[in-house]
Enzyme design. Structure first.
Site, PDB file in Angstrom:
ATOM      1  N   THR A  83      -4.196   3.749  -0.142  1.00 25.26           N
ATOM      2  CA  THR A  83      -4.131   4.980  -0.332  1.00 25.26           C
ATOM      3  C   THR A  83      -5.129   6.564  -0.551  1.00 25.26           C
ATOM      4  O   THR A  83      -6.226   6.478  -0.953  1.00 25.26           O
ATOM      5  CB  THR A  83      -3.590   5.190  -1.777  1.00 25.26           C
ATOM      6  OG1 THR A  83      -2.327   5.296  -1.770  1.00 25.26           O
ATOM      7  CG2 THR A  83      -3.979   5.747  -2.963  1.00 25.26           C
ATOM      8  N   CYS A  85      -9.492   8.712   7.613  1.00 24.48           N
ATOM      9  CA  CYS A  85      -9.549   7.124   6.585  1.00 24.48           C
ATOM     10  C   CYS A  85      -8.415   6.195   7.295  1.00 24.48           C
ATOM     11  O   CYS A  85      -7.448   6.188   7.218  1.00 24.48           O
ATOM     12  CB  CYS A  85      -9.528   7.593   4.974  1.00 24.48           C
ATOM     13  SG  CYS A  85      -8.907   6.069   3.916  1.00 24.48           S
ATOM     14  N   THR A 135      -5.505   4.666   4.791  1.00 24.56           N
ATOM     15  CA  THR A 135      -4.652   6.583   4.533  1.00 24.56           C
ATOM     16  C   THR A 135      -3.734   6.522   5.853  1.00 24.56           C
ATOM     17  O   THR A 135      -4.526   6.791   7.052  1.00 24.56           O
ATOM     18  CB  THR A 135      -5.291   7.599   4.027  1.00 24.56           C
ATOM     19  OG1 THR A 135      -6.153   7.283   3.486  1.00 24.56           O
ATOM     20  CG2 THR A 135      -4.222   8.229   3.761  1.00 24.56           C
ATOM     21  N   ALA A 160      -5.791  11.339   6.987  1.00 28.08           N
ATOM     22  CA  ALA A 160      -5.290   9.814   7.740  1.00 28.08           C
ATOM     23  C   ALA A 160      -5.211  10.222   8.688  1.00 28.08           C
ATOM     24  O   ALA A 160      -5.313   8.916   9.460  1.00 28.08           O
ATOM     25  CB  ALA A 160      -3.519  10.840   8.030  1.00 28.08           C
TER      26      ALA A 160
END
Length: 189
Positions: free
Chosen positions: A18, A175, A178, A172
């Site tokens: 997250t 990572c 994510t 996103a």
């Protein structure tokens, strides 16, 4: 023969996931988060909701870390908000005190970003209650990427929601923990 590691050597599997970001700009505060939950190298869930309204809807929050732990902390924060209505900072400080001193709560592994119309805060299990300097703060595995992107965009003419969406999109892209399944909550400040 070279030493190697296996999942048996590594202990319990590590849950990852997250990115949570908050941006306060132009009379609005937005908290956004992605939907990915991973264990080890496997995506377990791609559409988890880690951002929600709290209390009577006048506080929004997002979490990074263990889901059950985060919901326990959200419940405790809601109880503190009932005790100290309209005083998010006071409720957060009281929760942080409990989190540090309560034997059960000390074991909880989560971080939270919460915001109301006046203030945005990050709460950690070490007792920190931090307010962002420039109205931008992020936590989680992709937090530094989202934070850097949001700081780069904060002085543009883009609104808070657009900055959150673009910044989480950048996180996103970088990572692996994510994704682009975003949940956003907005309050008018």
């Amino acid at each position: 023969m070279a030493p190697h590691s296996s999942s048996a050597d590594a202990g319990p599997p590590v849950w990852h996931g997250t990115t949570i970001l908050t941006v306060r700009k132009g009379g609005k505060v937005v908290i956004g988060g992605d939907g990915q939950v991973s264990i080890g190298q496997t995506v377990i869930k791609a559409n988890a909701k880690k951002v929600r309204k709290l209390g009577k809807g006048d506080v929004i929050g997002g979490f990074a870390g263990a889901t059950a732990d985060a919901f326990t902390l959200f419940e405790r924060l809601e109880a503190k908000l009932e005790q100290y209505p309209g005083q998010l900072t006071r409720a957060a400080v009281e929760l942080a005190k409990d989190w540090r001193t309560d034997r059960y709560l000390r074991r909880l592994e989560a971080m939270m970003i919460v915001a109301d119309k006046d203030v945005s805060l990050v709460l950690t299990g070490t007792g920190d209650v931090l307010e962002p300097e420039a109205g931008v703060m992020a936590i989680g595995s992709g937090g530094n990427y989202a934070l850097a992107a949001a700081r780069a965009l904060i002085d543009t003419d883009q609104d808070a929601e657009t900055i959150v969406r673009k910044s989480l999109g950048i996180a996103a892209d970088i990572c692996v923990y994510t994704n682009g399944n975003l949940t956003l909550e907005t309050l008018t400040a």
